[in-house]
Design an enzyme around this catalytic site. Structure first.
Site, PDB file in Angstrom:
ATOM      1  CE  LYS A  66     -13.233  75.199 -64.843  1.00  0.00           C
ATOM      2  NZ  LYS A  66     -14.014  75.665 -63.571  1.00  0.00           N
ATOM      3  CG  HIS A 148     -15.169  70.526 -62.623  1.00  0.00           C
ATOM      4  ND1 HIS A 148     -16.418  71.394 -62.663  1.00  0.00           N
ATOM      5  CD2 HIS A 148     -14.323  70.707 -62.124  1.00  0.00           C
ATOM      6  CE1 HIS A 148     -15.917  72.359 -62.458  1.00  0.00           C
ATOM      7  NE2 HIS A 148     -14.525  71.875 -62.172  1.00  0.00           N
ATOM      8  CD  GLU A 150     -17.356  73.891 -64.300  1.00  0.00           C
ATOM      9  OE1 GLU A 150     -16.126  73.535 -64.725  1.00  0.00           O
ATOM     10  OE2 GLU A 150     -16.772  74.910 -64.328  1.00  0.00           O
ATOM     11  CD  GLU A 218     -12.394  71.866 -58.393  1.00  0.00           C
ATOM     12  OE1 GLU A 218     -11.305  72.900 -58.519  1.00  0.00           O
ATOM     13  OE2 GLU A 218     -12.693  71.367 -59.308  1.00  0.00           O
ATOM     14  N   GLY A 224     -14.738  79.744 -60.038  1.00  0.00           N
ATOM     15  CA  GLY A 224     -15.987  80.903 -61.121  1.00  0.00           C
ATOM     16  C   GLY A 224     -16.509  82.367 -60.734  1.00  0.00           C
ATOM     17  CB  SER A 264     -12.279  82.152 -56.847  1.00  0.00           C
ATOM     18  OG  SER A 264     -13.276  81.380 -57.307  1.00  0.00           O
TER      19      SER A 264
HETATM   20  P1  PGA Z   1     -12.060  77.852 -60.689  1.00  0.00           P
HETATM   21  O1  PGA Z   1     -12.072  76.690 -60.980  1.00  0.00           O
HETATM   22  O2  PGA Z   1     -10.732  78.480 -60.657  1.00  0.00           O
HETATM   23  O3  PGA Z   1     -11.799  79.355 -62.081  1.00  0.00           O
HETATM   24  O4  PGA Z   1     -13.025  78.660 -60.089  1.00  0.00           O
HETATM   25  C1  PGA Z   1     -11.923  76.014 -60.671  1.00  0.00           C
HETATM   26  C2  PGA Z   1     -12.179  74.593 -60.813  1.00  0.00           C
HETATM   27  O5  PGA Z   1     -13.436  74.482 -61.298  1.00  0.00           O
HETATM   28  O6  PGA Z   1     -11.410  73.830 -60.947  1.00  0.00           O
END
Ligand code: PGA
Length: 308
Positions: A66, A148, A150, A218, A224, A264
């Protein structure tokens, strides 16, 4: 491939029972079993080991760094990854921030491929602030993460735009880590499958081939947050995604396409997740910033190996 039509899921621990096979079918069945057998090079036990995977693709672990890191911290992370002992039967990829791609590509062991975290939707040009697929390839990167959560939910990218990006990246020879997943309120409203199928369909409608795509499931509520999906929750969605591919693309694509889990994942929970037969690997955020922990996650592939 004829082999696929006689695919016997029961062998690798799937849900359906195996239909009765005639002679030519059983030949293909044997070939299929052979393709599903992977001898464990690291195991000292005299017995054979079998990879318990519903799909036929190699275990895949991606690290999504990221928007994290500095020259110093990334140099340290690369050095930790270079000295990590990684199981051989895993495709390993890391996705550093754009500005450090060159540094990472030049200093990271060839054992680990490098991915971008995003790419422009078409050929590069007058698109201020964007990074083109051509530039990503020019640095020697083999993959790009697209869709993704985000980028979907913070930046506002929609299914069609993401599908177009995937089609362009694939047409230029990059592999695509195609991310999908539901929000917490969508899960709570019982819409998990609908949302995931719709996002998957947008990729399916846009891409001419699945040869170079890894699907990353995901759930947004797990990213996160430290709230990992249970192995059963993840497995349930992965099975549904594989079935969707089987019905809407082909049985061969359903078998070959890796469906990895993200949200996570860490050194403590990866083994139980990896044991699920439709989980073909992981996309890791936070825990991929620590070399030794990321190596532990890569090496959870050994959990796939059960005594035969
Ligand atoms: P994370 O993120 O392991 O920090 O939860 C996973 C991702 O966004 O690919």
């Amino acid at each position: 491939m004829a082999m696929v039509s006689t695919y016997c899921p029961q062998f690798s621990g799937l849900r359906r029972s195996c239909p009765k096979l005639d002679n030519s079918q059983s030949q293909c069945f044997v070939q299929h079993i052979n393709s599903q057998l992977r001898l464990s090079s690291s195991s000292r036990k005299p017995c054979r080991a079998v990879v318990a995977m519903a799909g036929s693709g190699k275990f895949f672990v991606g690290g999504n760094w990221k928007c994290n890191g500095t020259k110093d911290s990334i140099t340290k992370l690369v050095s930790d990854l270079n000295s990590a002992k990684l199981e051989s039967d895993v495709d390993v990829v890391v996705a550093p921030p754009f500005v450090y791609l060159d540094l990472v590509k030049a200093s990271l062991t060839d054992r680990i491929e490098v991915s971008a975290q995003n790419s422009w939707v078409g050929k590069g040009g007058a698109f201020t602030g964007e990074i083109s697929v051509e530039q990503i390839k020019d640095l020697g990167c083999k993959w790009v993460i697209l869709g993704h959560s985000e980028r979907r939910h913070i930046i506002g990218e929609d299914d069609q735009f993401i599908g177009k990006k995937a089609a362009y990246a694939l047409s230029e020879g990059l592999g695509v880590i195609a991310c999908i997943g539901e929000l917490l309120e969508e899960r709570e409203a019982g819409k998990t499958f609908d949302v995931c199928f719709q996002q998957l369909k947008a990729f399916a409608d846009a891409v001419p081939s699945w040869d170079n795509i890894v699907i990353a499931y995901e759930p947004v509520w797990a990213i996160g947050t430290g709230k990992v999906a249970t192995p059963e929750q993840a497995q349930e969605v992965h099975v549904a995604l594989r079935d969707w591919l089987k019905k809407n693309v082909s049985e061969e694509v359903a078998s070959k396409t890796r469906i990895i889990y993200g949200g996570s994942v860490n050194g403590g929970n990866c083994v139980e997740l990896a044991k699920k037969e439709d989980i073909d690997g992981f996309l890791v955020g936070g825990a991929s910033l620590k070399g030794p922990e990321f190596a532990t996650i890569v090496n959870s592939v050994t959990a796939k190996k059960v005594a035969a």
